[in-house]
Design an enzyme around this catalytic site. Structure first.
Site, PDB file in Angstrom:
ATOM      1  N   GLN A  71       1.127  -1.284  -0.006  1.00 36.32           N
ATOM      2  CA  GLN A  71      -0.038  -0.108  -0.053  1.00 36.32           C
ATOM      3  C   GLN A  71       0.720   1.292   0.081  1.00 36.32           C
ATOM      4  O   GLN A  71       2.066   1.301   0.436  1.00 36.32           O
ATOM      5  CB  GLN A  71      -0.682  -0.094   1.042  1.00 36.32           C
ATOM      6  CG  GLN A  71      -2.023  -0.873   1.142  1.00 36.32           C
ATOM      7  CD  GLN A  71      -3.029  -0.776   2.196  1.00 36.32           C
ATOM      8  OE1 GLN A  71      -3.038  -1.387   3.203  1.00 36.32           O
ATOM      9  NE2 GLN A  71      -4.127   0.216   1.943  1.00 36.32           N
ATOM     10  N   HIS A  72       0.128   2.453  -0.345  1.00 40.55           N
ATOM     11  CA  HIS A  72       0.821   3.817  -0.329  1.00 40.55           C
ATOM     12  C   HIS A  72       1.749   4.177  -1.107  1.00 40.55           C
ATOM     13  O   HIS A  72       1.811   5.481  -1.261  1.00 40.55           O
ATOM     14  CB  HIS A  72       1.289   3.907   1.340  1.00 40.55           C
ATOM     15  CG  HIS A  72       0.456   3.558   2.475  1.00 40.55           C
ATOM     16  ND1 HIS A  72      -0.788   3.643   2.699  1.00 40.55           N
ATOM     17  CD2 HIS A  72       0.856   2.518   3.420  1.00 40.55           C
ATOM     18  CE1 HIS A  72      -1.351   3.161   3.650  1.00 40.55           C
ATOM     19  NE2 HIS A  72      -0.395   2.496   4.108  1.00 40.55           N
ATOM     20  N   ASP A 245      -2.293  -4.974   0.241  1.00 48.60           N
ATOM     21  CA  ASP A 245      -1.813  -6.084   0.813  1.00 48.60           C
ATOM     22  C   ASP A 245      -2.819  -6.666   2.174  1.00 48.60           C
ATOM     23  O   ASP A 245      -3.033  -7.959   2.197  1.00 48.60           O
ATOM     24  CB  ASP A 245      -0.256  -5.998   1.031  1.00 48.60           C
ATOM     25  CG  ASP A 245       0.124  -5.196   2.028  1.00 48.60           C
ATOM     26  OD1 ASP A 245      -0.898  -4.083   2.508  1.00 48.60           O
ATOM     27  OD2 ASP A 245       1.446  -4.918   2.292  1.00 48.60           O
TER      28      ASP A 245
END
Length: 477
Positions: A71-72, A245
């Protein structure tokens, strides 16, 4: 037999799991490494994806595929679909100051209400603010912002730079899903919409953002790809929406409301599937969406399995022996308490903290006591995360304990003493890739697959209040 493929494009590697849609049976799998570091050229992920697909025997017989990923991470594209600079990953902390600036400008309570979370350095918006201030010429070129799995899904469908993709740089064809969008700090999981004011505040101008797909919605299909350094793919494979995830892991585990997943990796996560959104202005709980249409409030800790690594190294033993030593000590380790903030901590937010050992006496300061205190400290930090989820309305009925350390018998036994709800340990598996495979099957058939998960252990409930009481009395907040 209809085969579906799930991909986990994580920080360390790309993993592919190919499963039978009807039964969930693992048919074959593949893997390829990713480069280390906190910023990575996305081309490396693309090449690793090709290698992992080849290692899994190719996709010639695969009907559908979906990608879950870290992520991110910030992937910025120009108008020609070219990646402007290496992607900043979730674990790149140079944007910590930018996170503080955004909180000061909008207020923690307002940000939690608008996005479900209070931004930290991990989140995409903070990385965009850093880019605006540190590399303004690069920021000015940004025409679209994607997350790692968004960019890979786009490339699988044949889009990308004109020089390297059959369908070219159609930025409006970028797609994402609810779970990954909710980790950007400019998407509202309650409203299901982007907050462009926050995007502009971060980047300095508006940009194309990926369309957010529903859990069963197809992103489209693959086009035929065959070139050096690229995945070799047939045309016509259905492409699922993808996921972050942790949401992928929840889907792969079949987690439902009442389940709390406690994942012990290098860092730790505690997250739950809930029917209602959450917002925590303290910033402890990130109010993410999940990959099934529900929500996924999540707490993250920086210190998890690394606590055991450090203690085992200090004692000169392996993890199995560390566990045996720990089980030879009494619950509470005769008053020895490890506050395990070896490299600062995110929950609680103490970035400059260090680890501290409390309660050292001649009786407690033994190899057995230290081993026990390490495992108890690890699990107490995660139990604090469970308490934070309870404060935003989560009502846990079961702990699903996953990650490499979860297979240590001492971790299992002590978890049953630290957590006050039943603990189940699923068999080790690639649950993020499995969740992506569930998505692929869902997008292909229109029905969510329900595959079983084997259980490795179900330790008997043995709650010992002394462990958490000691930790609460000693550990810094």
């Amino acid at each position: 037999m209809t085969l579906v493929a799930g991909i986990d494009s994580s920080t360390q590697s790309c993993k592919v799991a190919i499963r039978d849609l009807a039964t969930g049976e693992l048919v074959r799998q593949g893997r390829a490494a990713h480069p280390s570091g906190t910023e990575v050229d996305p081309q490396a992920w693309w090449e690793a994806l090709g290698s992992a697909i080849a290692d899994a025997g190719g996709f010639d017989d695969v009907a559908a595929v979906s990608i879950a990923g870290q992520q991110h991470g910030m992937v910025v594209l120009d108008a020609a679909g070219e990646v402007i600079r290496p992607a900043l990953l979730w674990n790149d902390t140079r944007s910590a100051g930018a996170a503080a600036e955004l909180i000061a400008e909008f207020g923690a309570a307002a940000l939690a209400a608008r996005t479900g979370s209070v931004p930290v350095a991990s989140f995409t918006a903070t990385k965009l603010r850093w880019l605006r201030d540190a590399e303004p010429s690069a920021a000015d070129r940004v025409a679209a912002v994607a997350l790692p799995h968004d960019w890979l899904t786009w490339r699988l469908r044949g889009f990308g730079p004109a020089s390297a993709s059959p369908l070219g740089p159609v930025l409006d064809e970028l797609v994402t899903d609810r779970s990954d969008a909710s980790g950007t700090s400019y998407w509202n999981p309650t409203a299901g919409a982007y907050d462009h004011e926050l995007l502009v505040a971060a980047l300095g101008h508006d940009a194309v953002l990926p369309r957010v797909l529903g859990p069963a919605e197809s992103a489209g299909t693959t086009v035929a790809l065959s070139a050096p350094g690229l995945p070799t793919l047939p045309a016509g494979i259905v492409v699922g929406p993808g996921a972050g995830d942790n949401a992928g892991a929840a889907l792969g585990l079949g987690a439902t409301e009442g389940d709390v997943v406690v994942s012990i990796g290098t860092s730790g996560t505690v997250f739950a599937v809930t029917g209602e959104p959450s917002a925590d202005e303290s910033g402890t709980v990130a109010g993410f969406a999940d990959a099934s249409g529900a929500f996924l409030p999540l707490v993250a800790t920086l210190n998890a399995a690394r606590i055991l690594d450090a203690t085992a190294a200090l004692l000169g033993v392996d993890h199995d022996t560390l566990g045996s030593l720990a089980l030879a000590a009494a619950p509470g380790a005769d008053g020895l308490v490890l506050q395990p903030y070896f490299e600062g901590e995110r929950t609680p937010n103490l970035p400059d903290a260090t680890a501290t050992l409390f309660g050292m006496t001649l009786a407690s300061t033994t190899r057995e006591g230290l081993a026990r205190a390490a495992i108890e400290g690890l699990l107490c930090g995660l139990a604090d995360g469970l308490d934070a989820l309870r404060r935003v309305g989560v009502e846990p009925s079961r702990i699903l304990l996953i990650g490499g350390a979860a297979m240590n018998p001492a971790v299992q036994a002590i978890a049953a003493q630290v957590f006050d709800v039943p603990v189940t340990v699923p068999e080790p598996g690639e649950y993020v890739a499995d969740g992506a495979a569930v998505q692929a099957g869902w997008a292909f058939s229109g029905t969510r697959p329900t595959w079983g998960v084997s259980v490795a252990a179900s330790p008997a409930a043995d709650f010992r209040s002394v462990i958490r009481e000691q930790y609460a009395a000693r550990a810094a907040r």
